[in-house]
Structures are given as C-alpha cells and as structure tokens.
Motif scaffolding. Structure first.
Motif, PDB file in Angstrom:
ATOM      1  N   UNK A   1     -47.345  -9.810 -54.757  1.00 35.49           N
ATOM      2  CA  UNK A   1     -47.522 -10.305 -56.123  1.00 35.49           C
ATOM      3  C   UNK A   1     -48.001 -11.754 -56.109  1.00 35.49           C
ATOM      4  N   UNK A   2     -47.503 -12.560 -55.165  1.00 36.43           N
ATOM      5  CA  UNK A   2     -47.950 -13.948 -55.052  1.00 36.43           C
ATOM      6  C   UNK A   2     -49.387 -14.021 -54.540  1.00 36.43           C
ATOM      7  N   UNK A   3     -49.757 -13.108 -53.616  1.00 33.09           N
ATOM      8  CA  UNK A   3     -51.137 -13.072 -53.120  1.00 33.09           C
ATOM      9  C   UNK A   3     -52.092 -12.798 -54.273  1.00 33.09           C
ATOM     10  N   UNK A   4     -51.777 -11.768 -55.080  1.00 33.08           N
ATOM     11  CA  UNK A   4     -52.639 -11.428 -56.211  1.00 33.08           C
ATOM     12  C   UNK A   4     -52.645 -12.543 -57.255  1.00 33.08           C
ATOM     13  N   UNK A   5     -51.472 -13.154 -57.470  1.00 37.18           N
ATOM     14  CA  UNK A   5     -51.372 -14.219 -58.463  1.00 37.18           C
ATOM     15  C   UNK A   5     -52.170 -15.446 -58.098  1.00 37.18           C
ATOM     16  N   UNK A   6     -52.518 -15.588 -56.813  1.00 44.46           N
ATOM     17  CA  UNK A   6     -53.319 -16.739 -56.362  1.00 44.46           C
ATOM     18  C   UNK A   6     -54.725 -16.305 -55.933  1.00 44.46           C
ATOM     19  N   UNK A   7     -55.207 -15.177 -56.568  1.00 47.27           N
ATOM     20  CA  UNK A   7     -56.580 -14.681 -56.401  1.00 47.27           C
ATOM     21  C   UNK A   7     -56.892 -14.250 -54.966  1.00 47.27           C
ATOM     22  N   UNK A   8     -55.893 -13.754 -54.276  1.00 46.25           N
ATOM     23  CA  UNK A   8     -56.117 -13.225 -52.942  1.00 46.25           C
ATOM     24  C   UNK A   8     -55.974 -11.715 -52.930  1.00 46.25           C
ATOM     25  N   UNK A   9     -56.317 -11.117 -51.786  1.00 52.26           N
ATOM     26  CA  UNK A   9     -56.198  -9.665 -51.667  1.00 52.26           C
ATOM     27  C   UNK A   9     -56.199  -9.302 -50.187  1.00 52.26           C
ATOM     28  N   UNK A  10     -55.737  -8.100 -49.877  1.00 50.38           N
ATOM     29  CA  UNK A  10     -55.702  -7.619 -48.489  1.00 50.38           C
ATOM     30  C   UNK A  10     -56.193  -6.178 -48.459  1.00 50.38           C
ATOM     31  N   UNK A  11     -57.111  -5.904 -47.527  1.00 52.98           N
ATOM     32  CA  UNK A  11     -57.628  -4.551 -47.336  1.00 52.98           C
ATOM     33  C   UNK A  11     -56.588  -3.772 -46.512  1.00 52.98           C
ATOM     34  N   UNK A  12     -55.726  -3.074 -47.210  1.00 54.55           N
ATOM     35  CA  UNK A  12     -54.606  -2.393 -46.561  1.00 54.55           C
ATOM     36  C   UNK A  12     -55.084  -1.334 -45.581  1.00 54.55           C
ATOM     37  N   UNK A  13     -56.075  -0.521 -45.990  1.00 53.78           N
ATOM     38  CA  UNK A  13     -56.551   0.561 -45.112  1.00 53.78           C
ATOM     39  C   UNK A  13     -57.174   0.009 -43.831  1.00 53.78           C
ATOM     40  N   UNK A  14     -57.957  -1.057 -43.965  1.00 50.61           N
ATOM     41  CA  UNK A  14     -58.598  -1.647 -42.791  1.00 50.61           C
ATOM     42  C   UNK A  14     -57.551  -2.265 -41.851  1.00 50.61           C
ATOM     43  N   UNK A  15     -56.561  -2.939 -42.422  1.00 47.40           N
ATOM     44  CA  UNK A  15     -55.503  -3.530 -41.594  1.00 47.40           C
ATOM     45  C   UNK A  15     -54.715  -2.430 -40.886  1.00 47.40           C
ATOM     46  N   UNK A  16     -54.494  -1.336 -41.582  1.00 49.10           N
ATOM     47  CA  UNK A  16     -53.792  -0.192 -40.994  1.00 49.10           C
ATOM     48  C   UNK A  16     -54.539   0.321 -39.766  1.00 49.10           C
ATOM     49  N   UNK A  17     -55.868   0.398 -39.886  1.00 48.89           N
ATOM     50  CA  UNK A  17     -56.680   0.901 -38.780  1.00 48.89           C
ATOM     51  C   UNK A  17     -56.674  -0.058 -37.598  1.00 48.89           C
ATOM     52  N   UNK A  18     -56.698  -1.366 -37.879  1.00 51.78           N
ATOM     53  CA  UNK A  18     -56.738  -2.366 -36.815  1.00 51.78           C
ATOM     54  C   UNK A  18     -55.398  -2.477 -36.091  1.00 51.78           C
ATOM     55  N   UNK A  19     -54.292  -2.380 -36.837  1.00 52.76           N
ATOM     56  CA  UNK A  19     -52.966  -2.499 -36.226  1.00 52.76           C
ATOM     57  C   UNK A  19     -52.486  -1.187 -35.617  1.00 52.76           C
ATOM     58  N   UNK A  20     -52.969  -0.066 -36.146  1.00 50.02           N
ATOM     59  CA  UNK A  20     -52.567   1.229 -35.600  1.00 50.02           C
ATOM     60  C   UNK A  20     -51.231   1.721 -36.101  1.00 50.02           C
ATOM     61  N   UNK A  21     -50.746   1.170 -37.206  1.00 48.29           N
ATOM     62  CA  UNK A  21     -49.486   1.614 -37.821  1.00 48.29           C
ATOM     63  C   UNK A  21     -49.659   1.604 -39.345  1.00 48.29           C
ATOM     64  N   UNK A  22     -48.819   2.371 -40.072  1.00 50.67           N
ATOM     65  CA  UNK A  22     -48.895   2.329 -41.534  1.00 50.67           C
ATOM     66  C   UNK A  22     -48.589   0.921 -42.065  1.00 50.67           C
ATOM     67  N   UNK A  23     -49.329   0.498 -43.077  1.00 52.56           N
ATOM     68  CA  UNK A  23     -49.123  -0.795 -43.738  1.00 52.56           C
ATOM     69  C   UNK A  23     -48.935  -0.520 -45.226  1.00 52.56           C
ATOM     70  N   UNK A  24     -47.848  -1.045 -45.797  1.00 54.94           N
ATOM     71  CA  UNK A  24     -47.526  -0.794 -47.207  1.00 54.94           C
ATOM     72  C   UNK A  24     -47.372  -2.129 -47.936  1.00 54.94           C
ATOM     73  N   UNK A  25     -48.162  -2.360 -49.002  1.00 57.90           N
ATOM     74  CA  UNK A  25     -48.006  -3.601 -49.777  1.00 57.90           C
ATOM     75  C   UNK A  25     -46.784  -3.505 -50.692  1.00 57.90           C
ATOM     76  N   UNK A  26     -45.934  -4.532 -50.693  1.00 56.23           N
ATOM     77  CA  UNK A  26     -44.728  -4.507 -51.523  1.00 56.23           C
ATOM     78  C   UNK A  26     -44.453  -5.878 -52.118  1.00 56.23           C
ATOM     79  N   UNK A  27     -43.580  -5.898 -53.092  1.00 57.17           N
ATOM     80  CA  UNK A  27     -42.935  -7.131 -53.563  1.00 57.17           C
ATOM     81  C   UNK A  27     -41.454  -6.801 -53.661  1.00 57.17           C
ATOM     82  N   UNK A  28     -40.707  -7.204 -52.650  1.00 59.88           N
ATOM     83  CA  UNK A  28     -39.291  -6.831 -52.587  1.00 59.88           C
ATOM     84  C   UNK A  28     -38.525  -7.383 -53.787  1.00 59.88           C
ATOM     85  N   UNK A  29     -38.847  -8.600 -54.197  1.00 58.04           N
ATOM     86  CA  UNK A  29     -38.123  -9.229 -55.306  1.00 58.04           C
ATOM     87  C   UNK A  29     -38.323  -8.461 -56.603  1.00 58.04           C
TER      88      UNK A  29
END
Length: 776
Positions: free
Chosen positions: A230-258
C-alpha cells in the motif's frame, strides 16, 4: 580515505571493508561491500554514531567501525539504481497454474492428518509480527523498533487447524552474528519446517531480498510476502509480481499486513506449497554476476567436495557451500570435513579471491547483491520518496537535532512522569480507591450484621480489601505510564533514543541498544530482562540485565506514592522524579564498576536501521495496555493475594497460633525481629517496616498492602521524616521481586540471580545509610 573522514552530505564508493569475524560478515550482509556507494546523511547529536544511505536504505554505525571501511570520494553517485518505468498488467497465476512449481511427485505430498509447519522469517521491523497476528489471530505486541520479537512464538493459521506458524526473531541474514539470528537459523536448519513464509518490506526491497536469497539456498518450500505494498502504490511505485516470481523461482504475493490486504491469498499459497512440498526452482545465482566466472567455478568446486557431507548432515548443499566459503565455522564444524578436503577448499577459495580481486566473504555478498540488483531492475517501478520518509526527516531535525535531541528527550520523559504521577494518574486512582472503599464498607456491614467470625472478618477486610485493594487502586498509574511508553515505541521514537544515546551509554560500557531494555525497565523488570535477548553481545546482555533493576519499575510506584502522600504531600512529583534519577545515577556508578572489573571490554557495535516515524496504532497501544493491566491484576489476585493472606496470618496470630490483638506479639514480629539490627543504622528499626520490605520480595506492590495492615491509621505518626526518606531510597534499590529474579535466573543462571539479590540489598543499605546521614 576511510568512511569516518567522509563529510556530511558527501558520497563515496567503498573500496575495502576492514575488520574481521562476525562483525565484518554482518557489515557485508548489510550491503557494506566493495563497489557499493554511500552517502553520509546524519551525525548523532553527540557526533557519534553516523547514519549512512546505502542500497536505498539508511544504516547507522559508529565512527570507530566507519574507520575500518576504506572509500574513494565521488562527486555524484553513479549507480542511480535504475528501474523499469512501466509494468504490463497480467493476472497473477493461481495455485500451480503456471506449472512451474507444481510438485508431480505424489509420494512427497504431506498427508491431510499431518500438521503443516511454517517458519515466518524476515528482517527486523518489516511487519512480521503484524502478519503473524493476522495469520493466527494472536495478539502479540507490535512495535516500531528493531527486535520487538525476542523469542519464537507459535500459533495455527485461522481456518486451518492442522497448521502451526512460528514467528521467529527478526534477522538481516542467516549468519550467526546475533542470538536472534542463531535462534532463527537453528529453527530452519534443525526443526525443518514444511515451508517458509518470507516477509519482505517492499519499500526497502534491496535490503530485504538479501535474506530471501539465503533462504532460497536452503531448498525449503517458500512463499515471498511483499509487505507494505500500500505504501509502494501510495508513493507511485509498483512491482511486477509475475516477473519477480519467475526470477526468484518461488511464489510472490503482494500484501499489506497492517490493512489485511492479500493475506488470504498468501495463506492459500503457503498451505499449497507446504502440502505439495513445492521447492524453489533450481537457479545458479552466480553465473551472471560481475565476477561470475571465478565465483561460479569456486562454488561448484566446493559443492562437489562437500556434497556427501551435506547430505549426511541434512544441510542444504548450496547453503552449506556459501556459508563455508564465507568462513562460517559452525557450518564447517558440523560438516566434519577431513584435513585434505579442508585444504582443497581453501586452495579453491584463494584462487577465486585472486581471480575476482575480492576476499571470500565480500565476493559471496557481492554475488547476492548483484543478483538482487538485476531482479529489481526488471521488476520494480521505483516509488518516489515516501511521505513517511519526508515526514521522518522533518521530525528528526528536531527530535534528533544536535542541540535539541537530549533536551527534548528529557522534556518528553518529564511530561510523561508529570502527567502520570501528578495529573491524570491520581485522578483515576482516587476514583478507583473510592469504589473499592465503598465495596469494602458494604461487605464489612454485611459481615457485622451476620456476626461473622472475627478472624474471617479480619482476613476479608484487612487482608483482602485493605491489602489487595490498596494495590489495585494503583492500576491507573501503571496503565498510564505504559500508555506513554507504548506510544514512544510504536511511533519509532525509541529507536532514535537508542541512536543518540549510544555515545553516552558507551562511556559506561554499553551500546545505545541497551537503552531500550532500560526504558522497558521503568515499566517492569521482567520484560526488560527478556528484551535483552535482542542484544548481539553476551557481555552487553549480562551487563544490561544486571543494571536493569536499578531502573525504577512501575511496581514500586505504589510504595513511592504511599510514603510520599503520608510524609511529603506537596512535593510528590519532585521526590518521585528524584527517585527515578537516583536509580539512574546509581546504575551508572555500578556500570562503571562493572566496566572496569567483571565486564572489561568494548560494547557491541551499533549497527541498525532507523525506521520511519509512524502514527501509533490504536489497536497496538490498547492491546499493550490491556496486557499490562491484565498482568498487574493477575499479580494482584495471585501473588499479592497469597502474600497478603500469609502476612495477615503471621501478624494476626502468635507463636501458639492464638489470635492476638497486639501485632508485636505476632509470628511476624518474631521473624522480622531477627533482621531489625541490620536495619537500625538506616533508621528502619521498626519490625513492621522490615516485615513490609520482606513481603516486597514477593511483589513490590505488597509493601503497601503489608503497611496498610501493620500501620492501621496514619503511618506518618509511626515513622520520622528521615526514616521515610531512607525507606524510599531502600525500596528503590533493594532486590527486585521474585518474578524478576526468576527471569534473571532463566537468562543468566542461579549464580547471577543470587548475586543480584545480595548485591542490590547491599547497595540499597549503603545508599539509604548515606541518605539518613545527610537528612539528619
């Protein structure tokens, strides 16, 4: 030049990292590696430590450590950490939909009846405990200071009864630098959880992914939870979740725990990979690094040498390889390599160092950060400077300013004490005391009317209502003090206090991080002792534990308030503040003695991140207040209740077990009489005072409960002003309660616990004797 010589606001590139051992490895793990660019952004108010910006985050370290880091001055930072500017939108694949992680070996599937175990692992202050609370419904305390989790906690995932999540202490790497890193690493290596939930602060992704890379080497099913999206989006940022998943080789899930965003999806992925044992995709992180050829050859050569040993000891091969190349003695010892193998590995590593131009530890760290940089270049739309960071810098210009930091700290603590002890606290205390008195009068009237036995009536009215009730009336003061302390911790201010107090505490042989257990000690010695586990040095832990009891805990507040109200009613705030200061002064003097005798040596290095200021969470603060109120009341209706009954019995019956009207003939008088000669020189020769102090070993609040019983009416007529002052000082400094001693025994052993009891009683006697001489 070295980093210490770099001026404020100037930048440099690191050319060499000096030092040795675990501390040097810790610096490398934190990103202090050759080739990294740094900027000095702040000096502590007293000039030491300093705050640096490196790899997009802020790191503090002392000038003495900065002196070991060689740098080359640059006018502008060349590595701008370029990122992509746009992400093609695509659907995040569901469980096993991309086919990459699905385990087709059904024999490894965990049966439905078996409990799925998870390790929750992440950097300090990345929201790990918040996520744990969302996953399990637990109510662990959440703070904005590195190291709030001081021990592992377990709980099942909500809706999944056959699961168990373990919340491990926050760590920066899997190197054995601090006790919490050892706890976390041993759990993952030895307890072998079915899966890892790796929580990553998306606003500080480079720093956090270093731990992720080490976890990937352990070849355990893992899901990465990108927190604070939520802070990333609030400061005009973003992350390509699918691409990061492919590069790291594990599932990646975007969350805001708070905000509880994405947690349900995270749970589904975590349970899935644990049940089907979907391990990380095999990758060779070293192939594409700047020094990839030399490092790549060395890693695979070492792997071939230790493969059979790693398999026999059930240590992941890639993890064991990189650790033994870094010089990790714990892993090397556990592999039980013979002399020829050790020599071959050493020759291989030396050859790598010659070819790459970097030493072994720096080369491994550089390989990891190089891979992280490539991942971020392809997946992260860099957010602008966060609102939280801008706000923190403005607040820090005042609260950590060169001339304002310590005055504001004294002002903040002074306001806290005045509001607690002079304004808000007494108002609610009087209300609660009036309510307890009303109930007592009703019960006493009912018992008189019912002609209840005199002994039972005395037990209920004097033992319970006047004893326990008088202690319970101090609950508002305890809660209000913790309210202010929790706000300071939750906002991030406590971390700043550690930053600017480091130089002062170092003069008495401690690190700035020791200020946190000591501040907690003003609330209660038990959690203060436990919180020392976050200190990475055994020496610092021991010394801090032994000094913490000198910080006046809230359990002593009823004693101060009771005596001050009777003898010094118009100077209550001044005297109580003076007692707090006296405890600090005595603690400093004792620390200087420790520093030059039993705890010789230097304090642990001060290496930590300063979190952004955040608005204290109402839920977090109220939860902490409830916990402290519950602890206080539990103690009041258990330990104090029992102690009150015991004291009432001993002072109500004589040696022949006959009810006595004269307390001087009681059993208690006979016991206390043995110790009276020791207390006479400090003006406390009254057996009733001695009895009250003895009961204080069970719980400090019971000193008041006992005095209420033994001094019916006005205590000011029974003691002199000098004796009252001596009693205040002795109550401040003598042995902590039995619960605190038990916690010290748990951390340091029975020898240290016994020494604390005797040592503090001796110090209390000496200071009380000096006080009585001065007042006379």
């Amino acid at each position: 030049m070295n980093l210490k010589e770099l001026s404020l606001g100037h930048s440099a590139v690191i050319t060499k990292v000096g030092g040795e051992g675990a501390l040097r490895q810790h610096f490398l793990d934190m990103g202090v590696i050759p080739g990294a660019e740094v900027t000095v952004i702040k000096y502590a108010p007293l000039g030491d430590p300093i705050e640096l910006q490196i790899h997009g985050y802020e790191l503090t370290l002392r000038l003495s450590d900065a002196e070991k880091i060689e740098v080359s001055r640059i006018d502008d930072r060349k590595n701008k950490h370029e990122r992509i500017t746009k992400i093609e939108t695509s659907e995040h694949p569901g469980l096993g939909e991309d086919g990459k992680y699905h385990n087709k070996n059904d024999e490894k599937e965990i049966p439905d009846w078996s409990t799925l175990t998870f390790a929750l692992v992440g950097n300090q202050n990345c929201g790990k405990t918040t996520l744990f609370n969302k996953l399990t419904g637990a109510n662990q305390h959440v703070g904005n200071f590195p190291g709030v989790t001081v021990d592992r906690k377990d709980g099942p995932i909500i809706g999944y009864p056959n699961t168990l999540v373990t919340d491990l202490p926050g760590i920066y790497s899997m190197s054995p630098y601090s006790s919490e890193e050892i706890v976390s690493r041993n759990f993952v290596l030895n307890d072998k959880p079915n899966a890892i939930i790796n929580i990553v602060d998306a606003m500080n992704i480079e720093r956090n992914l270093y731990l992720t890379m080490q976890l990937l080497e352990m070849d355990i099913p893992m899901v990465v939870a990108l927190n604070m999206m939520d802070e990333v989006r609030g400061n005009n940022g973003s992350i390509d979740i699918n691409r990061m998943e492919a590069l790291l080789g594990v599932p990646v899930v975007p969350i805001s725990a708070a905000k509880n965003e994405g947690v349900a999806e995270l749970i589904r992925h975590a349970v899935h990979i644990a049940k089907y044992q979907e391990r990380p995709e095999k990758q060779d992180f070293c192939q594409k690094s700047d020094h990839g050829g030399a490092i790549h050859r060395a890693i695979h050569a070492v792997e071939s040498i230790i493969e059979d040993h790693a398999e026999k000891r059930e240590i992941p091969l890639r993890f064991a390889t990189t650790k033994i190349m870094e010089g990790d003695n714990l892993i090397a010892k556990s592999l039980q390599l013979d002399e020829n193998e050790l020599q071959t590995i050493e020759h291989t590593i030396v050859q790598m160092e010659n070819e790459s131009g970097m030493d072994r530890s720096a080369a491994i760290a550089d390989m990891r950060y190089d891979f992280i940089e490539r991942v971020c270049e392809q997946t992260v739309v860099k957010p602008g400077e966060s609102k939280e960071r801008i706000r923190s810098e403005k607040i820090d210009s005042v609260l950590t300013g060169k001339w304002t930091a310590i005055p504001f700290f004294i002002l903040i603590m002074g306001i806290t004490f005045v509001l607690t002890f002079n304004i808000i606290g007494p108002f609610f205390q009087d209300l609660l005391a009036a309510g307890i008195d009303s109930i007592k009068n009703l019960v006493e009237g009912w018992m008189l009317k019912g002609e209840v036995n005199e002994a039972i009536r005395g037990l209920v009215i004097q033992g319970i209502f006047e004893g326990v009730g008088s202690v319970v009336s101090f609950l508002p003061i305890v809660v209000i003090l913790f309210f202010f302390l929790s706000i300071m911790e939750d906002s991030g201010y406590i971390a700043r206090v550690a930053f600017f107090m480091d130089k002062i505490l170092r003069k008495i042989g401690l690190s700035g991080r020791s200020i946190v257990p000591m501040l907690i000690g003003f609330g209660c010695t038990v959690p203060a002792v436990m919180s020392t586990r976050t200190l990475p040095s055994r020496r610092d832990r021991r010394m801090t534990i032994l000094l913490t009891p000198f910080m006046s805990c809230t359990a002593k507040v009823p004693v101060y308030s009771f005596i001050v109200a009777a003898f010094f009613p118009r100077r209550g705030g001044l005297i109580i503040t003076g007692l707090y200061l006296l405890g600090i002064i005595v603690g400093i003097l004792v620390a200087l003695i420790f520093k030059n005798t039993v705890f010789k040596g230097e304090a642990v290095p001060f290496v930590m991140e300063l979190p952004n200021y955040r608005m204290p969470g109402v839920k977090n603060v109220m939860q902490l207040l409830w916990e402290k109120a519950k602890d206080f009341l539990t103690k009041a209706f258990s330990i104090i209740f029992i102690a009150t009954i015991v004291v009432w019995f001993l002072q109500s019956f004589d040696m022949h077990l006959n009810l006595t009207d004269n307390s001087a003939d009681s059993i208690m008088a006979a016991i206390a009489g043995i110790l009276v000669p020791f207390f006479k020189p400090i003006g406390l020769g009254d057996w009733r005072v001695v009895t009250s102090l003895i009961s204080g070993f069970i719980a400090k609040e019971s000193v008041v409960a006992t005095m209420e019983i033994l001094f019916p009416g006005d205590i000011s007529s029974a003691l002199s002003t000098t004796a009252a002052a001596s009693l205040l000082v002795f109550s401040l400094l003598y042995t902590p309660c039995v619960a605190a001693i038990a916690s010290i025994k748990r951390e340091l052993g029975i020898k240290y616990a016994a020494c604390v009891v005797l040592w503090q009683c001796a110090i209390a006697w000496i200071v009380a004797f000096v006080t009585s001489l001065i007042i006379r």
